[in-house]
Motif scaffolding. Sequence first.
Motif, short mmCIF file in Angstrom:
data_model
loop_
_atom_site.label_atom_id
_atom_site.label_comp_id
_atom_site.label_asym_id
_atom_site.label_seq_id
_atom_site.Cartn_x
_atom_site.Cartn_y
_atom_site.Cartn_z
N THR A 1 22.64 10.15 22.37
CA THR A 1 23.97 9.56 22.56
C THR A 1 24.33 9.35 24.02
O THR A 1 24.81 8.27 24.39
CB THR A 1 25.04 10.41 21.86
OG1 THR A 1 24.77 10.43 20.45
CG2 THR A 1 26.43 9.84 22.07
N PRO A 2 24.13 10.34 24.91
CA PRO A 2 24.46 10.11 26.33
C PRO A 2 23.69 8.94 26.93
O PRO A 2 24.27 8.12 27.64
CB PRO A 2 24.07 11.44 27.00
CG PRO A 2 24.20 12.45 25.92
CD PRO A 2 23.74 11.75 24.68
N LEU A 3 22.39 8.83 26.63
CA LEU A 3 21.59 7.72 27.15
C LEU A 3 22.11 6.38 26.63
O LEU A 3 22.14 5.38 27.36
CB LEU A 3 20.12 7.90 26.77
CG LEU A 3 19.18 6.76 27.19
CD1 LEU A 3 19.17 6.62 28.71
CD2 LEU A 3 17.77 7.01 26.65
N SER A 4 22.52 6.36 25.38
CA SER A 4 23.03 5.12 24.78
C SER A 4 24.28 4.63 25.51
O SER A 4 24.41 3.43 25.82
CB SER A 4 23.35 5.35 23.30
OG SER A 4 22.20 5.75 22.59
N PHE A 5 25.21 5.53 25.79
CA PHE A 5 26.40 5.14 26.55
C PHE A 5 26.02 4.66 27.95
O PHE A 5 26.58 3.68 28.46
CB PHE A 5 27.37 6.31 26.65
CG PHE A 5 28.26 6.48 25.45
CD1 PHE A 5 29.31 5.59 25.21
CD2 PHE A 5 28.07 7.51 24.55
CE1 PHE A 5 30.14 5.73 24.12
CE2 PHE A 5 28.90 7.67 23.44
CZ PHE A 5 29.94 6.77 23.23
N ALA A 6 25.05 5.33 28.58
CA ALA A 6 24.64 4.95 29.93
C ALA A 6 24.07 3.53 29.95
O ALA A 6 24.35 2.75 30.87
CB ALA A 6 23.61 5.95 30.46
N VAL A 7 23.27 3.18 28.94
CA VAL A 7 22.68 1.84 28.87
C VAL A 7 23.76 0.78 28.72
O VAL A 7 23.74 -0.25 29.40
CB VAL A 7 21.68 1.77 27.71
CG1 VAL A 7 21.27 0.31 27.44
CG2 VAL A 7 20.44 2.62 28.01
N LEU B 1 24.75 -2.35 31.30
CA LEU B 1 24.77 -3.77 30.95
C LEU B 1 26.09 -4.42 31.36
O LEU B 1 26.11 -5.55 31.85
CB LEU B 1 24.55 -3.93 29.45
CG LEU B 1 23.15 -3.58 28.93
CD1 LEU B 1 23.13 -3.65 27.40
CD2 LEU B 1 22.10 -4.52 29.51
N GLU B 2 27.18 -3.71 31.17
CA GLU B 2 28.49 -4.23 31.58
C GLU B 2 28.55 -4.46 33.08
O GLU B 2 29.11 -5.47 33.56
CB GLU B 2 29.60 -3.25 31.20
CG GLU B 2 29.81 -3.08 29.71
CD GLU B 2 30.85 -2.00 29.46
OE1 GLU B 2 31.98 -2.15 29.98
OE2 GLU B 2 30.54 -1.02 28.78
N ALA B 3 27.98 -3.53 33.84
CA ALA B 3 27.97 -3.67 35.30
C ALA B 3 27.24 -4.95 35.70
O ALA B 3 27.67 -5.69 36.61
CB ALA B 3 27.32 -2.45 35.94
#
Length: 449
Positions: free
Chosen positions: A403-409, A413-415
């Motif tokens: 889950t943490p990695l998923s949020f980071a990805v 992408l938004e950045a």
Amino acid sequence: MTRQLSDKAPGLGWLSIVRLGFVQASLGSIVVLTTSTLNRVMVVELALAAMIPGLLVGLHYGVQISRPLWGHGSDKGGSRTPWIVGGVALLGLSGTAAAATTLLFTDHFWLAISAAVVSFLGVGIGIGAAGTSLLALLASRTALHRKPAAATIVWMMMIAGIVVTAIVSGAWLDPFTFTRLIVVTACASVIALLMTCLAIWNVERATVPVDGPPAAQRLGFRQSLAATWADRDARLFTVFVFVSMLAYSTQDLILEPFGGLLFGLTPGETTQISGVQHSGIFAGMALVGILGSLFARRKPMILKGFIFFGCIGSAIALGGLSIAALVAPLWPLQANIFLLGVANGAFAVAAIGAMMMLASGGDGASEGMRMGVWGAAQAVSFGLGGFLGTVALDVTRALTGDTPLSFAVVFGLEAGLFLLAAAIALLIKTPARSRAPDAMPSAYVVPAE
């Protein structure tokens, strides 16, 4: 007829503009509960897949692709006030109905989904009808030299409405129950409708359009739409709005679940996190106004600079959230979200200034159409962004189980999208000087090219 019009002002005064700002604040107060708090409840308290609220919110944005039609109707019609009041009433009713569907999900899933679909369709129609008509009223009844300042005032009041609602409702939602969510949403909707009726009363009737041909002589829908799209700056600005709002909205539906899943925040605390972000947006807008007043006359490209660096700052802040996902709960989450809001506010207020200037271009009679086109671009990007953000989160979680990695990805992408928006912003021409520059804030005064 001459005697009848002699008592009417040729445009909106500052008091009337502030009154219309309360209408925009009413819209924001309902939207923050419908798209932020309700989304978190579905993902965390009801344990639904994140793409379900993402699809519902995307649906209400998808309906708003018809904004150009409503904007054109405002250009041609005799009165915009009924569209505004009716839109807010439908928005409040639909938002309350959407909150009520949470009682059905446990035992009647498909009935709940059906009711939620109808409710979010109503939310989208209400926002589109009221919001487009309000902006058209501002554009057609506000003198050219006041338009950038008027847009900024109204936008900041919307943010203020969101902040106040998020903070107050966040306090009332704890200890959380589904019934309490419905009551809070209903109360906010009633207050918003009453405030709208008081704010809009007699504003349109007491003024006349400042310029442009009479409604009956304006272009047809197809001709007006074609003329707007043929304008290079209007078309390029549409692309910028789409990309920048796509970048912004991708985090909109995952930010509160992010706080709940990785930082252990309660529904009330994550609602207040949304308030922190919008407080930052408000601060960013104010900062742009202050710096613009000091430096705009000596640096005519400052408007484009605010747009560019606001997008860059947003990308940096989202990079910080990517790191936060990997080190939670050690990261200073509130500070990071506040900085994201500041950057968002900086590029938004500069873009609004450009928007109101560009709305006066073309034939001078298509303010509603142009606002509708840009509103449709924003709505489509928000719908896609919210849904794609939740899908990207669900897919990444399914593939990695992390889950943490998923949020980071997803935040990364938004950045990247914000960096693309910054590049597009460099291609937009700086708006020309208003006909009466001394009457507007110097943050928006630039020499004619």
